[in-house]
Design a protein around this motif. Structure first.
Motif, PDB file in Angstrom:
ATOM      1  N   LEU A   1       0.859  -1.040  -0.088  1.00  0.00           N
ATOM      2  CA  LEU A   1       0.458  -0.082   0.480  1.00  0.00           C
ATOM      3  C   LEU A   1       0.587   1.292  -0.071  1.00  0.00           C
ATOM      4  CD1 LEU A   1      -2.929  -0.738   2.537  1.00  0.00           C
ATOM      5  CD2 LEU A   1      -3.229  -1.153   0.433  1.00  0.00           C
ATOM      6  N   LEU A   2       1.875   1.323   1.178  1.00  0.00           N
ATOM      7  CA  LEU A   2       2.300   2.461   0.424  1.00  0.00           C
ATOM      8  C   LEU A   2       3.174   2.937   0.145  1.00  0.00           C
ATOM      9  CD1 LEU A   2       4.178   2.452   4.581  1.00  0.00           C
ATOM     10  CD2 LEU A   2       2.427   4.044   3.556  1.00  0.00           C
ATOM     11  N   PRO A   3       4.454   1.327  -1.335  1.00  0.00           N
ATOM     12  CA  PRO A   3       4.852   2.377  -2.219  1.00  0.00           C
ATOM     13  C   PRO A   3       3.822   2.826  -3.449  1.00  0.00           C
ATOM     14  CG  PRO A   3       5.002   0.119  -2.075  1.00  0.00           C
ATOM     15  CD  PRO A   3       4.267   0.359  -0.248  1.00  0.00           C
ATOM     16  N   TRP A   4       2.523   1.928  -3.435  1.00  0.00           N
ATOM     17  CA  TRP A   4       1.966   2.814  -3.836  1.00  0.00           C
ATOM     18  C   TRP A   4       1.377   3.832  -3.980  1.00  0.00           C
ATOM     19  CZ3 TRP A   4      -3.915   1.614  -4.147  1.00  0.00           C
ATOM     20  CH2 TRP A   4      -4.553   1.248  -5.529  1.00  0.00           C
ATOM     21  N   LEU A   5       1.241   3.779  -2.948  1.00  0.00           N
ATOM     22  CA  LEU A   5       0.323   5.291  -2.785  1.00  0.00           C
ATOM     23  C   LEU A   5       1.862   6.923  -3.228  1.00  0.00           C
ATOM     24  CD1 LEU A   5      -1.535   7.231  -1.602  1.00  0.00           C
ATOM     25  CD2 LEU A   5      -0.298   6.442   1.261  1.00  0.00           C
TER      26      LEU A   5
ATOM     27  N   LEU B   1       0.988   6.901  -6.865  1.00  0.00           N
ATOM     28  CA  LEU B   1      -0.630   7.265  -7.113  1.00  0.00           C
ATOM     29  C   LEU B   1      -0.069   8.768  -6.585  1.00  0.00           C
ATOM     30  CD1 LEU B   1      -3.067   5.076  -5.361  1.00  0.00           C
ATOM     31  CD2 LEU B   1      -2.146   5.753  -8.113  1.00  0.00           C
ATOM     32  N   CYS B   2       0.543   9.502  -5.407  1.00  0.00           N
ATOM     33  CA  CYS B   2       0.071  10.859  -4.935  1.00  0.00           C
ATOM     34  C   CYS B   2       1.522  11.257  -6.943  1.00  0.00           C
ATOM     35  CB  CYS B   2       1.410  11.498  -3.406  1.00  0.00           C
ATOM     36  SG  CYS B   2      -0.230  10.185  -2.017  1.00  0.00           S
ATOM     37  N   LEU B   3       2.885  11.001  -6.376  1.00  0.00           N
ATOM     38  CA  LEU B   3       3.373  11.855  -7.357  1.00  0.00           C
ATOM     39  C   LEU B   3       2.568  12.133  -9.082  1.00  0.00           C
ATOM     40  CD1 LEU B   3       6.680   9.874  -7.231  1.00  0.00           C
ATOM     41  CD2 LEU B   3       6.346  11.651  -5.842  1.00  0.00           C
ATOM     42  N   ARG B   4       1.925  10.949  -8.977  1.00  0.00           N
ATOM     43  CA  ARG B   4       0.575  10.946 -10.583  1.00  0.00           C
ATOM     44  C   ARG B   4      -0.926  11.770 -10.091  1.00  0.00           C
ATOM     45  NH1 ARG B   4      -0.390   5.079 -11.777  1.00  0.00           N
ATOM     46  NH2 ARG B   4      -0.167   4.923 -10.180  1.00  0.00           N
TER      47      ARG B   4
ATOM     48  N   CYS C   1      -6.358   3.199  -0.538  1.00  0.00           N
ATOM     49  CA  CYS C   1      -5.293   2.915  -0.185  1.00  0.00           C
ATOM     50  C   CYS C   1      -5.130   2.913   1.551  1.00  0.00           C
ATOM     51  CB  CYS C   1      -4.270   3.499  -0.065  1.00  0.00           C
ATOM     52  SG  CYS C   1      -3.051   3.135  -1.838  1.00  0.00           S
ATOM     53  N   ILE C   2      -6.347   4.068   2.331  1.00  0.00           N
ATOM     54  CA  ILE C   2      -6.501   4.912   3.506  1.00  0.00           C
ATOM     55  C   ILE C   2      -7.569   4.147   3.484  1.00  0.00           C
ATOM     56  CG2 ILE C   2      -7.406   6.745   4.734  1.00  0.00           C
ATOM     57  CD1 ILE C   2      -5.396   8.143   2.923  1.00  0.00           C
ATOM     58  N   LEU C   3      -8.614   3.280   3.113  1.00  0.00           N
ATOM     59  CA  LEU C   3      -9.111   2.411   3.841  1.00  0.00           C
ATOM     60  C   LEU C   3      -9.210   1.140   3.206  1.00  0.00           C
ATOM     61  CD1 LEU C   3     -12.488   4.067   1.008  1.00  0.00           C
ATOM     62  CD2 LEU C   3     -11.733   4.755   3.627  1.00  0.00           C
ATOM     63  N   ALA C   4      -7.717   1.168   2.303  1.00  0.00           N
ATOM     64  CA  ALA C   4      -7.497  -0.646   3.275  1.00  0.00           C
ATOM     65  C   ALA C   4      -7.050  -1.025   3.914  1.00  0.00           C
ATOM     66  CB  ALA C   4      -6.312  -0.890   1.622  1.00  0.00           C
ATOM     67  N   GLU C   5      -5.947   0.179   4.378  1.00  0.00           N
ATOM     68  CA  GLU C   5      -5.467   0.287   5.726  1.00  0.00           C
ATOM     69  C   GLU C   5      -6.756   0.548   7.170  1.00  0.00           C
ATOM     70  OE1 GLU C   5      -1.677   2.304   8.144  1.00  0.00           O
ATOM     71  OE2 GLU C   5      -2.563   3.417   6.782  1.00  0.00           O
TER      72      GLU C   5
ATOM     73  N   ALA D   1      -0.573   4.908   8.803  1.00  0.00           N
ATOM     74  CA  ALA D   1       0.853   5.890   7.950  1.00  0.00           C
ATOM     75  C   ALA D   1       0.304   6.130   6.226  1.00  0.00           C
ATOM     76  CB  ALA D   1       1.937   4.746   7.364  1.00  0.00           C
ATOM     77  N   CYS D   2      -0.794   5.607   5.943  1.00  0.00           N
ATOM     78  CA  CYS D   2      -1.696   5.842   4.330  1.00  0.00           C
ATOM     79  C   CYS D   2      -2.180   7.376   4.713  1.00  0.00           C
ATOM     80  CB  CYS D   2      -2.158   4.424   3.969  1.00  0.00           C
ATOM     81  SG  CYS D   2      -1.137   2.905   3.731  1.00  0.00           S
ATOM     82  N   LEU D   3      -2.732   7.736   5.443  1.00  0.00           N
ATOM     83  CA  LEU D   3      -3.238   8.800   5.367  1.00  0.00           C
ATOM     84  C   LEU D   3      -2.241   9.995   5.601  1.00  0.00           C
ATOM     85  CD1 LEU D   3      -5.849  10.576   5.792  1.00  0.00           C
ATOM     86  CD2 LEU D   3      -5.257  10.066   8.910  1.00  0.00           C
ATOM     87  N   PHE D   4      -1.149   9.464   6.764  1.00  0.00           N
ATOM     88  CA  PHE D   4      -0.267  10.316   6.732  1.00  0.00           C
ATOM     89  C   PHE D   4       0.481  10.852   5.674  1.00  0.00           C
ATOM     90  CE2 PHE D   4      -1.669   9.562  11.425  1.00  0.00           C
ATOM     91  CZ  PHE D   4      -1.874  10.927  11.620  1.00  0.00           C
ATOM     92  N   MET D   5       0.660   9.195   5.232  1.00  0.00           N
ATOM     93  CA  MET D   5       1.702   9.530   3.287  1.00  0.00           C
ATOM     94  C   MET D   5       1.005  10.924   3.054  1.00  0.00           C
ATOM     95  SD  MET D   5       3.585   7.202   1.280  1.00  0.00           S
ATOM     96  CE  MET D   5       4.702   6.637   2.179  1.00  0.00           C
ATOM     97  N   ALA D   6      -0.667  10.544   2.384  1.00  0.00           N
ATOM     98  CA  ALA D   6      -0.902  11.273   1.638  1.00  0.00           C
ATOM     99  C   ALA D   6      -1.446  12.617   2.214  1.00  0.00           C
ATOM    100  CB  ALA D   6      -2.780  10.845   1.678  1.00  0.00           C
ATOM    101  N   ALA D   7      -1.558  13.194   3.513  1.00  0.00           N
ATOM    102  CA  ALA D   7      -1.498  14.254   3.434  1.00  0.00           C
ATOM    103  C   ALA D   7      -0.016  15.504   3.197  1.00  0.00           C
ATOM    104  CB  ALA D   7      -1.968  14.392   5.071  1.00  0.00           C
ATOM    105  N   GLY D   8       0.741  14.677   3.451  1.00  0.00           N
ATOM    106  CA  GLY D   8       1.947  14.960   3.469  1.00  0.00           C
ATOM    107  C   GLY D   8       2.549  15.102   2.218  1.00  0.00           C
ATOM    108  N   MET D   9       1.324  14.596   1.176  1.00  0.00           N
ATOM    109  CA  MET D   9       2.077  14.977   0.245  1.00  0.00           C
ATOM    110  C   MET D   9       1.165  15.469  -0.986  1.00  0.00           C
ATOM    111  SD  MET D   9       4.522  12.695  -1.524  1.00  0.00           S
ATOM    112  CE  MET D   9       4.516  13.007  -2.706  1.00  0.00           C
ATOM    113  N   ALA D  10       0.427  15.937  -0.375  1.00  0.00           N
ATOM    114  CA  ALA D  10      -0.938  16.697  -1.047  1.00  0.00           C
ATOM    115  C   ALA D  10      -0.297  18.257  -0.443  1.00  0.00           C
ATOM    116  CB  ALA D  10      -2.314  16.227   0.036  1.00  0.00           C
ATOM    117  N   VAL D  11       0.322  18.185   1.094  1.00  0.00           N
ATOM    118  CA  VAL D  11       0.703  19.351   1.409  1.00  0.00           C
ATOM    119  C   VAL D  11       1.973  20.213   0.587  1.00  0.00           C
ATOM    120  CG1 VAL D  11       1.753  20.771   3.526  1.00  0.00           C
ATOM    121  CG2 VAL D  11       0.005  19.264   3.394  1.00  0.00           C
TER     122      VAL D  11
END
Length: 317
Positions: free
Chosen positions: A249-253, A256-259, A268-272, A284-294
């Motif tokens: 999930l984390l490498p895939w996430l 996805l964030c880079l794209r 990813c967040i829901l699956a985790e 971790a998925c939620l925090f990674m997605a939030a960090g990449m968005a910021v």
């Protein structure tokens, strides 16, 4: 939601959907007291419908892509166009991957360490109910288990596979599932490699991807020596939710964030939340997605169009 979709995305998206379906029937069993046989039947019907819908969607997308692209190089053309060094690295990576696959198939290195997944799946099958019988004693639960742990769906998913196939819980949990997770792990890192090194007409992109994948495989083997490392989790306890989160999930996430594919990132967040007991699902998925968005917001707002924007513009082939 559908931009820059690659073959590996379909695989992992399907797995995330299966987890979501398993969570739905698992909650039905926990909340409404459905029998495990009924849950397995409902899950099988849901997965069959999802596979049918996915197959039709893939057929239509491939047909549309062929009509749009006309001719494509394909895997054979890309292999012929690859340099000698790239082919050597690809051979090394293939050897490492196959050695890990063989290790999972014939190795006797399953690490339980207090894990009771097999016993829990066995209790579901024996009692035909979800979390009604203590897997260690065979007696009904007296104190129960924590609610957050009780709603995690992997035991129901694994038990349903046993129900459909007739395989033992040990065969499914300790052999079948880790093999699927190994393949999904490399699919996720392959997508990350494509995101980091998109094809845009420049030379050397292919060999950079191959170097990246070879290093990932070497690091996973190197990490197999100690409990807690991702390599150890992947090769010795690949059925656990935390393993799926860390190596799939984390490498895939991140890819996805880079794209900037935020719609699929939500999966990813829901699956985790359905498979890992961490921070009550907000892990971790939620925090990674939030960090990449910021970071991407700051990149657009203050730093100009940086690497993330370049990746989005160039796309992946």
């Amino acid at each position: 939601m559908v931009k820059n979709i690659q073959a590996g995305d379909y695989l992992i998206t399907g797995e995330a959907i299966f987890i979501g379906l398993a969570e739905a029937v698992h909650l039905a069993g926990v909340v409404f007291g459905f029998s495990f046989s009924r849950c397995a039947l409902l899950l099988g019907a849901g997965i069959a419908a999802a596979v049918a819908a996915g197959g039709i969607t893939l057929f239509l997308l491939r047909r549309r892509r062929k009509e749009k692209d006309g001719s494509g190089t394909g895997l054979a053309g890309k292999w012929r166009a690859a340099s000698g060094g790239e082919k050597i690295l690809y051979g090394i990576f293939s050897f490492l991957f196959l050695s890990q696959l063989i290790f999972l198939c014939v190795g006797n290195t399953v690490y339980r360490g207090g894990d009771m997944t097999v016993e829990t799946v066995g209790s579901f099958l024996t009692a035909d109910a979800i979390y009604q019988v203590n897997p260690m004693t065979g007696a009904p639960y007296t104190l129960g288990i924590p609610s957050r742990l009780k709603i995690l769906c992997l035991p129901t998913l694994y038990g349903s596979i046993c129900k459909w196939t007739g395989l033992s819980p040990a065969a499914v949990v300790w052999r079948g599932v880790p093999i699927v997770i190994l393949c999904s792990c490399y699919a996720a890192f392959g997508l990350l490699a494509q995101s980091l090194f998109p094809e845009n007409g420049e030379q050397g992109r292919g060999i950079k991807r191959t170097v990246f994948m070879t290093i990932v495989s070497l690091l996973l083997w190197a990490g197999a020596y100690q409990n807690g490392m991702d390599g150890f989790n992947l090769l010795c306890c690949g059925w656990r939710g935390v393993t799926i989160r860390n190596v799939v999930l984390l490498p895939w996430l991140l890819s996805l964030c880079l794209r900037r594919n935020w719609g699929m990132a939500v999966l990813c967040i829901l699956a985790e939340a359905c498979i890992v007991w961490t921070l009550y699902g907000c892990g971790a998925c939620l925090f990674m997605a939030a960090g990449m968005a910021v970071l991407q917001f700051l990149d657009r707002r203050f730093w100009g169009k940086g690497k993330a924007g370049q990746i989005e513009r160039k796309g992946m082939r």
